[in-house]
Design an enzyme around this catalytic site. Structure first.
Site, PDB file in Angstrom:
ATOM      1  N   ASP A   1      18.381  10.341  -3.950  1.00  0.00           N
ATOM      2  CA  ASP A   1      18.095   9.879  -2.478  1.00  0.00           C
ATOM      3  C   ASP A   1      18.905   8.569  -2.359  1.00  0.00           C
ATOM      4  O   ASP A   1      19.238   8.000  -3.350  1.00  0.00           O
ATOM      5  CB  ASP A   1      16.678   9.306  -2.054  1.00  0.00           C
TER       6      ASP A   1
ATOM      7  N   CYS B   1      28.616  23.019   9.179  1.00  0.00           N
ATOM      8  CA  CYS B   1      28.068  22.193   9.855  1.00  0.00           C
ATOM      9  C   CYS B   1      28.686  22.660  11.412  1.00  0.00           C
ATOM     10  O   CYS B   1      29.964  22.823  11.710  1.00  0.00           O
ATOM     11  CB  CYS B   1      27.809  20.918   9.698  1.00  0.00           C
TER      12      CYS B   1
ATOM     13  N   ASP C   1       8.211   6.165  -1.325  1.00  0.00           N
ATOM     14  CA  ASP C   1       8.502   5.248  -2.298  1.00  0.00           C
ATOM     15  C   ASP C   1       7.373   4.347  -2.125  1.00  0.00           C
ATOM     16  O   ASP C   1       6.376   4.670  -1.385  1.00  0.00           O
ATOM     17  CB  ASP C   1       9.724   4.331  -1.893  1.00  0.00           C
TER      18      ASP C   1
ATOM     19  N   ASP D   1       6.534  -0.811  -8.842  1.00  0.00           N
ATOM     20  CA  ASP D   1       7.282  -1.371  -9.948  1.00  0.00           C
ATOM     21  C   ASP D   1       8.008  -2.532  -9.584  1.00  0.00           C
ATOM     22  O   ASP D   1       8.179  -2.810  -8.457  1.00  0.00           O
ATOM     23  CB  ASP D   1       8.396  -0.072 -10.640  1.00  0.00           C
TER      24      ASP D   1
ATOM     25  N   GLY E   1       7.024   1.092  -1.490  1.00  0.00           N
ATOM     26  CA  GLY E   1       7.183  -0.059  -0.626  1.00  0.00           C
ATOM     27  C   GLY E   1       7.374  -1.291  -1.505  1.00  0.00           C
ATOM     28  O   GLY E   1       7.691  -2.443  -0.616  1.00  0.00           O
ATOM     29  N   GLY E   2       7.399  -1.263  -2.857  1.00  0.00           N
ATOM     30  CA  GLY E   2       7.685  -2.322  -3.658  1.00  0.00           C
ATOM     31  C   GLY E   2       9.133  -3.015  -3.362  1.00  0.00           C
ATOM     32  O   GLY E   2       9.342  -4.279  -3.149  1.00  0.00           O
ATOM     33  N   PHE E   3      10.038  -2.091  -3.198  1.00  0.00           N
ATOM     34  CA  PHE E   3      11.778  -2.548  -3.594  1.00  0.00           C
ATOM     35  C   PHE E   3      11.915  -3.315  -2.035  1.00  0.00           C
ATOM     36  O   PHE E   3      12.520  -4.421  -1.842  1.00  0.00           O
ATOM     37  CB  PHE E   3      12.553  -1.529  -3.528  1.00  0.00           C
TER      38      PHE E   3
ATOM     39  N   CYS F   1      33.600  23.052   5.947  1.00  0.00           N
ATOM     40  CA  CYS F   1      32.206  23.039   6.153  1.00  0.00           C
ATOM     41  C   CYS F   1      31.693  23.905   7.339  1.00  0.00           C
ATOM     42  O   CYS F   1      32.249  24.133   8.320  1.00  0.00           O
ATOM     43  CB  CYS F   1      31.995  21.297   6.556  1.00  0.00           C
TER      44      CYS F   1
ATOM     45  N   HIS G   1      26.848  16.127   9.594  1.00  0.00           N
ATOM     46  CA  HIS G   1      27.964  16.456   8.926  1.00  0.00           C
ATOM     47  C   HIS G   1      27.843  15.942   7.466  1.00  0.00           C
ATOM     48  O   HIS G   1      28.058  16.864   6.232  1.00  0.00           O
ATOM     49  CB  HIS G   1      29.645  16.179   9.496  1.00  0.00           C
TER      50      HIS G   1
ATOM     51  N   CYS H   1      31.745  20.412  12.444  1.00  0.00           N
ATOM     52  CA  CYS H   1      32.959  21.154  12.054  1.00  0.00           C
ATOM     53  C   CYS H   1      33.278  22.510  12.885  1.00  0.00           C
ATOM     54  O   CYS H   1      34.389  22.878  12.926  1.00  0.00           O
ATOM     55  CB  CYS H   1      32.956  21.455  10.574  1.00  0.00           C
TER      56      CYS H   1
END
Length: 374
Positions: free
Chosen positions: A267, A307, A92, A146, A94-96, A305, A336, A310
Protein backbone atom coordinates in the site's frame (compact mmCIF):
# COMPACT_ATOMS: atom_id res chain seq x y z
CA UNK A 1 -12.86 -23.88 2.65
CA UNK A 2 -12.38 -21.18 5.29
CA UNK A 3 -13.58 -17.65 4.52
CA UNK A 4 -10.07 -16.45 5.32
CA UNK A 5 -6.77 -17.94 4.25
CA UNK A 6 -3.90 -17.75 1.82
CA UNK A 7 -2.89 -20.06 -1.02
CA UNK A 8 0.37 -19.95 -2.95
CA UNK A 9 -0.62 -20.77 -6.53
CA UNK A 10 2.72 -20.47 -8.32
CA UNK A 11 6.32 -19.49 -7.68
CA UNK A 12 9.22 -18.16 -9.69
CA UNK A 13 12.31 -18.05 -7.50
CA UNK A 14 11.17 -16.28 -4.36
CA UNK A 15 8.39 -14.41 -6.18
CA UNK A 16 4.91 -15.82 -5.44
CA UNK A 17 1.57 -15.76 -7.20
CA UNK A 18 -1.10 -16.24 -4.55
CA UNK A 19 -4.67 -15.76 -3.45
CA UNK A 20 -5.74 -14.15 -0.19
CA UNK A 21 -9.24 -15.30 0.84
CA UNK A 22 -11.34 -12.95 2.98
CA UNK A 23 -14.99 -12.72 4.11
CA UNK A 24 -15.59 -10.19 1.32
CA UNK A 25 -13.91 -12.06 -1.51
CA UNK A 26 -10.54 -13.13 -2.81
CA UNK A 27 -7.53 -10.96 -3.61
CA UNK A 28 -5.09 -12.11 -6.27
CA UNK A 29 -1.51 -11.44 -5.21
CA UNK A 30 0.87 -9.70 -5.60
CA UNK A 31 -1.62 -6.91 -5.00
CA UNK A 32 -1.54 -3.15 -4.45
CA UNK A 33 -4.02 -1.61 -2.00
CA UNK A 34 -5.29 1.88 -2.89
CA UNK A 35 -5.34 3.98 0.27
CA UNK A 36 -8.78 5.12 1.41
CA UNK A 37 -7.74 7.13 4.45
CA UNK A 38 -11.17 8.37 5.54
CA UNK A 39 -13.25 5.62 4.00
CA UNK A 40 -12.71 6.88 0.47
CA UNK A 41 -9.88 6.64 -2.04
CA UNK A 42 -9.56 10.31 -2.85
CA UNK A 43 -11.46 11.32 -6.01
CA UNK A 44 -12.53 7.74 -6.83
CA UNK A 45 -15.89 5.98 -6.61
CA UNK A 46 -16.01 2.27 -5.76
CA UNK A 47 -17.02 1.45 -9.35
CA UNK A 48 -14.02 3.35 -10.69
CA UNK A 49 -11.72 1.46 -8.33
CA UNK A 50 -13.11 -1.84 -9.59
CA UNK A 51 -12.71 -0.73 -13.19
CA UNK A 52 -9.07 0.15 -12.50
CA UNK A 53 -8.49 -3.37 -11.18
CA UNK A 54 -8.61 -2.87 -7.39
CA UNK A 55 -9.72 -5.87 -5.33
CA UNK A 56 -8.87 -4.59 -1.83
CA UNK A 57 -8.50 -1.14 -0.27
CA UNK A 58 -6.89 0.20 2.88
CA UNK A 59 -8.72 2.38 5.40
CA UNK A 60 -7.21 4.40 8.22
CA UNK A 61 -8.30 3.46 11.73
CA UNK A 62 -7.04 6.68 13.35
CA UNK A 63 -8.99 8.99 11.05
CA UNK A 64 -12.20 6.93 11.07
CA UNK A 65 -12.05 6.69 14.86
CA UNK A 66 -11.95 10.49 15.11
CA UNK A 67 -14.46 11.13 12.30
CA UNK A 68 -17.20 9.95 12.07
CA UNK A 69 -16.39 7.49 14.89
CA UNK A 70 -16.30 3.71 14.77
CA UNK A 71 -19.60 3.38 16.61
CA UNK A 72 -21.30 5.48 13.93
CA UNK A 73 -19.82 3.22 11.24
CA UNK A 74 -20.89 0.11 13.15
CA UNK A 75 -24.46 1.46 13.55
CA UNK A 76 -24.65 2.08 9.81
CA UNK A 77 -23.73 -1.49 8.94
CA UNK A 78 -19.93 -1.40 8.95
CA UNK A 79 -17.36 0.25 6.75
CA UNK A 80 -18.14 -1.79 3.63
CA UNK A 81 -21.73 -0.56 3.56
CA UNK A 82 -20.79 2.92 4.78
CA UNK A 83 -18.36 3.56 1.91
CA UNK A 84 -20.19 1.48 -0.70
CA UNK A 85 -17.29 -0.94 -1.26
CA UNK A 86 -18.21 -4.63 -1.25
CA UNK A 87 -14.67 -5.99 -1.56
CA UNK A 88 -12.08 -6.69 1.13
CA UNK A 89 -10.85 -3.89 3.40
CA UNK A 90 -7.57 -3.85 5.33
CA UNK A 91 -7.34 -1.41 8.21
CA UNK A 92 -4.18 -0.16 9.87
CA UNK A 93 -3.97 0.02 13.65
CA UNK A 94 -4.02 3.81 13.87
CA UNK A 95 -0.72 3.82 15.73
CA UNK A 96 1.47 5.30 13.01
CA UNK A 97 -0.83 8.30 12.60
CA UNK A 98 -1.00 8.84 16.36
CA UNK A 99 2.82 8.63 16.61
CA UNK A 100 3.31 11.08 13.76
CA UNK A 101 1.45 13.92 15.46
CA UNK A 102 4.56 15.66 16.78
CA UNK A 103 4.03 17.22 20.17
CA UNK A 104 0.64 15.56 20.57
CA UNK A 105 1.79 12.07 21.57
CA UNK A 106 2.97 10.14 24.62
CA UNK A 107 3.89 6.47 24.29
CA UNK A 108 4.32 3.98 27.11
CA UNK A 109 3.80 0.26 27.62
CA UNK A 110 0.04 0.71 27.95
CA UNK A 111 -0.40 2.38 24.57
CA UNK A 112 -0.45 5.79 22.89
CA UNK A 113 -1.97 8.91 24.38
CA UNK A 114 -2.62 11.70 21.91
CA UNK A 115 -4.64 14.79 21.20
CA UNK A 116 -6.89 14.83 18.18
CA UNK A 117 -5.61 16.94 15.30
CA UNK A 118 -9.29 17.73 14.61
CA UNK A 119 -10.41 19.32 17.88
CA UNK A 120 -7.62 18.83 20.44
CA UNK A 121 -9.56 16.27 22.47
CA UNK A 122 -7.57 13.66 24.43
CA UNK A 123 -7.56 9.98 23.46
CA UNK A 124 -5.79 6.77 24.36
CA UNK A 125 -5.08 4.03 21.85
CA UNK A 126 -4.16 0.71 23.43
CA UNK A 127 -3.75 -2.62 21.61
CA UNK A 128 -7.18 -3.65 22.87
CA UNK A 129 -8.80 -0.37 21.82
CA UNK A 130 -7.28 -0.53 18.35
CA UNK A 131 -8.65 -4.03 17.76
CA UNK A 132 -12.05 -3.02 19.11
CA UNK A 133 -12.21 -0.12 16.65
CA UNK A 134 -11.14 -2.27 13.71
CA UNK A 135 -13.69 -4.95 14.61
CA UNK A 136 -16.41 -2.29 14.74
CA UNK A 137 -15.39 -1.11 11.28
CA UNK A 138 -15.75 -4.68 10.01
CA UNK A 139 -12.19 -5.07 8.75
CA UNK A 140 -11.30 -8.16 6.72
CA UNK A 141 -7.64 -7.75 7.67
CA UNK A 142 -6.78 -5.82 10.84
CA UNK A 143 -3.30 -4.79 11.88
CA UNK A 144 -1.98 -5.11 15.42
CA UNK A 145 -0.80 -2.01 17.24
CA UNK A 146 2.96 -1.67 16.87
CA UNK A 147 5.62 0.93 17.58
CA UNK A 148 7.37 2.31 14.53
CA UNK A 149 10.25 4.69 15.32
CA UNK A 150 11.24 7.07 12.57
CA UNK A 151 14.64 6.28 11.09
CA UNK A 152 17.45 6.96 11.59
CA UNK A 153 17.12 6.03 15.25
CA UNK A 154 19.68 4.67 17.73
CA UNK A 155 19.78 0.92 18.17
CA UNK A 156 18.53 0.99 21.77
CA UNK A 157 15.47 2.98 20.65
CA UNK A 158 14.67 0.44 17.92
CA UNK A 159 15.33 -2.49 20.24
CA UNK A 160 12.86 -1.07 22.76
CA UNK A 161 10.30 -0.66 19.97
CA UNK A 162 10.74 -4.33 19.00
CA UNK A 163 10.08 -5.42 22.59
CA UNK A 164 7.01 -3.22 22.87
CA UNK A 165 5.73 -4.34 19.46
CA UNK A 166 5.93 -7.99 20.55
CA UNK A 167 4.12 -7.28 23.82
CA UNK A 168 1.43 -5.27 22.05
CA UNK A 169 1.08 -7.98 19.38
CA UNK A 170 0.19 -10.57 22.02
CA UNK A 171 -2.37 -8.23 23.58
CA UNK A 172 -3.78 -7.38 20.15
CA UNK A 173 -4.08 -11.05 19.21
CA UNK A 174 -5.82 -11.91 22.46
CA UNK A 175 -8.22 -8.96 22.11
CA UNK A 176 -9.04 -9.85 18.49
CA UNK A 177 -9.69 -13.47 19.42
CA UNK A 178 -12.01 -12.43 22.24
CA UNK A 179 -13.98 -10.15 19.90
CA UNK A 180 -14.41 -13.09 17.47
CA UNK A 181 -14.81 -11.01 14.29
CA UNK A 182 -15.06 -12.55 10.81
CA UNK A 183 -11.74 -11.08 9.66
CA UNK A 184 -8.15 -11.82 10.63
CA UNK A 185 -5.33 -9.87 12.31
CA UNK A 186 -1.76 -9.63 11.00
CA UNK A 187 1.40 -9.16 13.06
CA UNK A 188 3.95 -6.48 12.14
CA UNK A 189 7.71 -7.09 12.13
CA UNK A 190 9.86 -4.17 13.29
CA UNK A 191 13.61 -3.88 13.82
CA UNK A 192 14.80 -0.92 11.78
CA UNK A 193 17.89 -1.60 9.68
CA UNK A 194 19.40 -4.15 12.10
CA UNK A 195 19.09 -7.72 10.73
CA UNK A 196 19.35 -9.29 14.17
CA UNK A 197 16.50 -7.12 15.48
CA UNK A 198 14.38 -8.06 12.46
CA UNK A 199 15.11 -11.71 13.22
CA UNK A 200 14.13 -11.30 16.86
CA UNK A 201 10.91 -9.50 15.96
CA UNK A 202 9.93 -12.09 13.35
CA UNK A 203 10.68 -14.96 15.75
CA UNK A 204 8.61 -13.47 18.56
CA UNK A 205 5.68 -12.71 16.27
CA UNK A 206 5.70 -16.11 14.58
CA UNK A 207 5.42 -17.69 18.02
CA UNK A 208 2.01 -15.97 18.22
CA UNK A 209 0.92 -17.75 15.00
CA UNK A 210 -0.67 -14.88 13.11
CA UNK A 211 -2.39 -15.76 9.80
CA UNK A 212 -0.29 -13.10 8.05
CA UNK A 213 2.66 -10.82 8.67
CA UNK A 214 3.56 -7.29 7.70
CA UNK A 215 6.99 -5.76 7.28
CA UNK A 216 6.79 -2.46 9.11
CA UNK A 217 9.23 0.33 9.79
CA UNK A 218 10.29 0.54 6.14
CA UNK A 219 10.10 3.71 4.04
CA UNK A 220 10.33 5.91 7.15
CA UNK A 221 13.56 7.62 6.19
CA UNK A 222 15.79 4.98 4.53
CA UNK A 223 17.42 5.04 1.09
CA UNK A 224 15.90 2.80 -1.65
CA UNK A 225 18.79 0.32 -1.31
CA UNK A 226 18.06 -0.05 2.40
CA UNK A 227 14.36 -0.60 1.70
CA UNK A 228 15.18 -3.46 -0.67
CA UNK A 229 17.66 -4.99 1.77
CA UNK A 230 15.30 -4.83 4.76
CA UNK A 231 12.32 -6.12 2.79
CA UNK A 232 14.30 -9.03 1.37
CA UNK A 233 15.86 -10.03 4.67
CA UNK A 234 12.56 -9.85 6.55
CA UNK A 235 10.45 -11.61 3.91
CA UNK A 236 12.75 -14.63 3.98
CA UNK A 237 12.27 -14.93 7.75
CA UNK A 238 8.49 -15.27 7.46
CA UNK A 239 6.42 -18.43 6.90
CA UNK A 240 6.03 -19.43 3.26
CA UNK A 241 2.36 -20.31 3.74
CA UNK A 242 1.29 -16.89 5.11
CA UNK A 243 0.80 -13.61 3.23
CA UNK A 244 3.55 -10.99 3.55
CA UNK A 245 2.63 -7.32 3.47
CA UNK A 246 5.16 -4.50 2.96
CA UNK A 247 3.65 -1.40 4.51
CA UNK A 248 3.85 2.06 2.98
CA UNK A 249 6.32 1.37 0.16
CA UNK A 250 5.22 2.69 -3.19
CA UNK A 251 7.80 3.41 -5.90
CA UNK A 252 7.26 0.99 -8.81
CA UNK A 253 10.94 0.01 -8.60
CA UNK A 254 10.57 -0.83 -4.89
CA UNK A 255 7.46 -2.92 -5.53
CA UNK A 256 9.17 -4.96 -8.22
CA UNK A 257 12.17 -5.61 -5.98
CA UNK A 258 9.93 -6.66 -3.10
CA UNK A 259 7.86 -9.00 -5.26
CA UNK A 260 11.10 -10.69 -6.30
CA UNK A 261 11.85 -11.59 -2.67
CA UNK A 262 8.38 -12.92 -1.91
CA UNK A 263 6.23 -9.99 -0.76
CA UNK A 264 2.52 -10.28 -1.59
CA UNK A 265 0.76 -7.06 -0.54
CA UNK A 266 1.58 -3.35 -0.79
CA UNK A 267 0.00 0.00 0.00
CA UNK A 268 1.09 3.59 -0.48
CA UNK A 269 -0.39 7.04 -1.04
CA UNK A 270 2.15 7.70 -3.80
CA UNK A 271 -0.09 7.11 -6.83
CA UNK A 272 -3.03 9.13 -5.50
CA UNK A 273 -1.03 11.95 -3.88
CA UNK A 274 1.18 12.34 -6.93
CA UNK A 275 -1.89 12.41 -9.15
CA UNK A 276 -3.35 15.34 -7.25
CA UNK A 277 0.00 17.14 -7.59
CA UNK A 278 0.11 16.58 -11.35
CA UNK A 279 2.70 13.76 -11.47
CA UNK A 280 1.65 10.80 -13.58
CA UNK A 281 3.24 7.35 -13.83
CA UNK A 282 3.81 5.79 -17.24
CA UNK A 283 5.61 2.75 -18.60
CA UNK A 284 8.54 5.02 -19.58
CA UNK A 285 8.66 6.94 -16.30
CA UNK A 286 6.92 9.80 -14.54
CA UNK A 287 5.75 12.97 -16.25
CA UNK A 288 4.76 16.27 -14.66
CA UNK A 289 1.60 17.30 -16.47
CA UNK A 290 2.14 20.92 -15.43
CA UNK A 291 5.15 21.29 -17.73
CA UNK A 292 4.82 23.75 -20.63
CA UNK A 293 5.88 21.11 -23.15
CA UNK A 294 2.48 19.42 -22.78
CA UNK A 295 0.43 22.56 -23.56
CA UNK A 296 -0.37 21.43 -27.11
CA UNK A 297 0.52 17.74 -26.81
CA UNK A 298 -2.30 15.68 -28.39
CA UNK A 299 -1.03 12.32 -27.13
CA UNK A 300 -2.53 10.39 -24.23
CA UNK A 301 -0.50 10.19 -21.05
CA UNK A 302 0.46 6.59 -21.90
CA UNK A 303 -0.54 4.99 -25.19
CA UNK A 304 -0.40 1.53 -23.61
CA UNK A 305 -2.81 2.42 -20.77
CA UNK A 306 -6.46 1.31 -20.81
CA UNK A 307 -7.81 3.91 -18.36
CA UNK A 308 -10.43 6.46 -19.37
CA UNK A 309 -7.98 9.33 -19.05
CA UNK A 310 -5.73 7.76 -21.68
CA UNK A 311 -8.53 6.46 -23.92
CA UNK A 312 -10.37 9.77 -24.21
CA UNK A 313 -8.15 12.73 -23.31
CA UNK A 314 -4.87 14.35 -24.31
CA UNK A 315 -1.96 15.48 -22.22
CA UNK A 316 -2.85 19.03 -23.23
CA UNK A 317 -6.35 18.66 -21.81
CA UNK A 318 -5.12 17.15 -18.54
CA UNK A 319 -2.63 20.00 -18.20
CA UNK A 320 -5.43 22.49 -18.81
CA UNK A 321 -7.61 20.88 -16.14
CA UNK A 322 -4.78 20.89 -13.62
CA UNK A 323 -3.78 24.51 -14.19
CA UNK A 324 -7.42 25.58 -13.90
CA UNK A 325 -7.89 23.63 -10.68
CA UNK A 326 -10.73 21.59 -12.17
CA UNK A 327 -11.85 18.61 -10.09
CA UNK A 328 -12.02 16.40 -13.17
CA UNK A 329 -8.26 16.77 -13.54
CA UNK A 330 -7.61 15.26 -10.11
CA UNK A 331 -10.09 12.47 -10.84
CA UNK A 332 -8.59 11.53 -14.20
CA UNK A 333 -5.02 11.76 -12.92
CA UNK A 334 -5.88 9.52 -9.97
CA UNK A 335 -7.66 7.00 -12.16
CA UNK A 336 -4.63 6.83 -14.43
CA UNK A 337 -2.05 6.40 -11.66
CA UNK A 338 -4.04 3.71 -9.89
CA UNK A 339 -4.59 1.88 -13.18
CA UNK A 340 -0.83 1.97 -13.78
CA UNK A 341 -0.09 0.46 -10.35
CA UNK A 342 -2.80 -2.17 -10.58
CA UNK A 343 -1.74 -3.16 -14.10
CA UNK A 344 1.84 -3.48 -12.84
CA UNK A 345 0.59 -5.98 -10.28
CA UNK A 346 -1.43 -7.86 -12.89
CA UNK A 347 1.62 -8.10 -15.13
CA UNK A 348 3.70 -9.38 -12.22
CA UNK A 349 1.13 -12.06 -11.39
CA UNK A 350 1.03 -13.27 -14.98
CA UNK A 351 4.80 -13.30 -15.26
CA UNK A 352 5.21 -15.32 -12.06
CA UNK A 353 2.64 -17.86 -13.26
CA UNK A 354 4.61 -18.23 -16.49
CA UNK A 355 7.97 -18.53 -14.70
CA UNK A 356 9.15 -15.32 -16.35
CA UNK A 357 9.15 -12.75 -13.55
CA UNK A 358 12.82 -11.82 -13.85
CA UNK A 359 12.44 -10.87 -17.49
CA UNK A 360 9.21 -8.98 -16.83
CA UNK A 361 10.76 -6.89 -14.04
CA UNK A 362 13.87 -6.20 -16.12
CA UNK A 363 11.77 -4.93 -19.05
CA UNK A 364 9.73 -2.65 -16.81
CA UNK A 365 12.85 -1.21 -15.19
CA UNK A 366 14.61 -0.75 -18.52
CA UNK A 367 11.63 1.11 -19.98
CA UNK A 368 11.58 3.42 -16.95
CA UNK A 369 15.36 3.91 -16.78
CA UNK A 370 15.25 7.18 -18.68
CA UNK A 371 12.65 8.74 -16.36
CA UNK A 372 12.83 12.50 -16.46
CA UNK A 373 12.57 14.56 -13.26
CA UNK A 374 8.94 15.10 -12.32
Amino acid sequence: MSASGFDVLAGDGDARRGRLRTPHGAVETPAFLPVGTRGTVKAMSPDELRAAGAEIVLANTYHLYLRPGHEVVRALGGLHRFMGWDGPILTDSGGFQAFSMAGLTRIDDDGVRFRSHVDGSSHELTPERSMEIQAALGSDVAMVLDECPELPAPRDRVEAAVARTSAWARRSRDAWTALDPSGVAFGIVQGGTWPELRERSARELMALDFPGYAIGGVSVGEAPEAIARIAGHTARLLPADRPRYLMGVGRPEDLLAAIAVGVDLFDCVMPTRNARNGTLFTRTGRINIKRREFAIDPRPVDESCRCEACRRFSRAYLRHLFLCGEILGARLNTLHNLTFYLELMRGAREAIAEGAYGGFAARVLEARAGEAPA
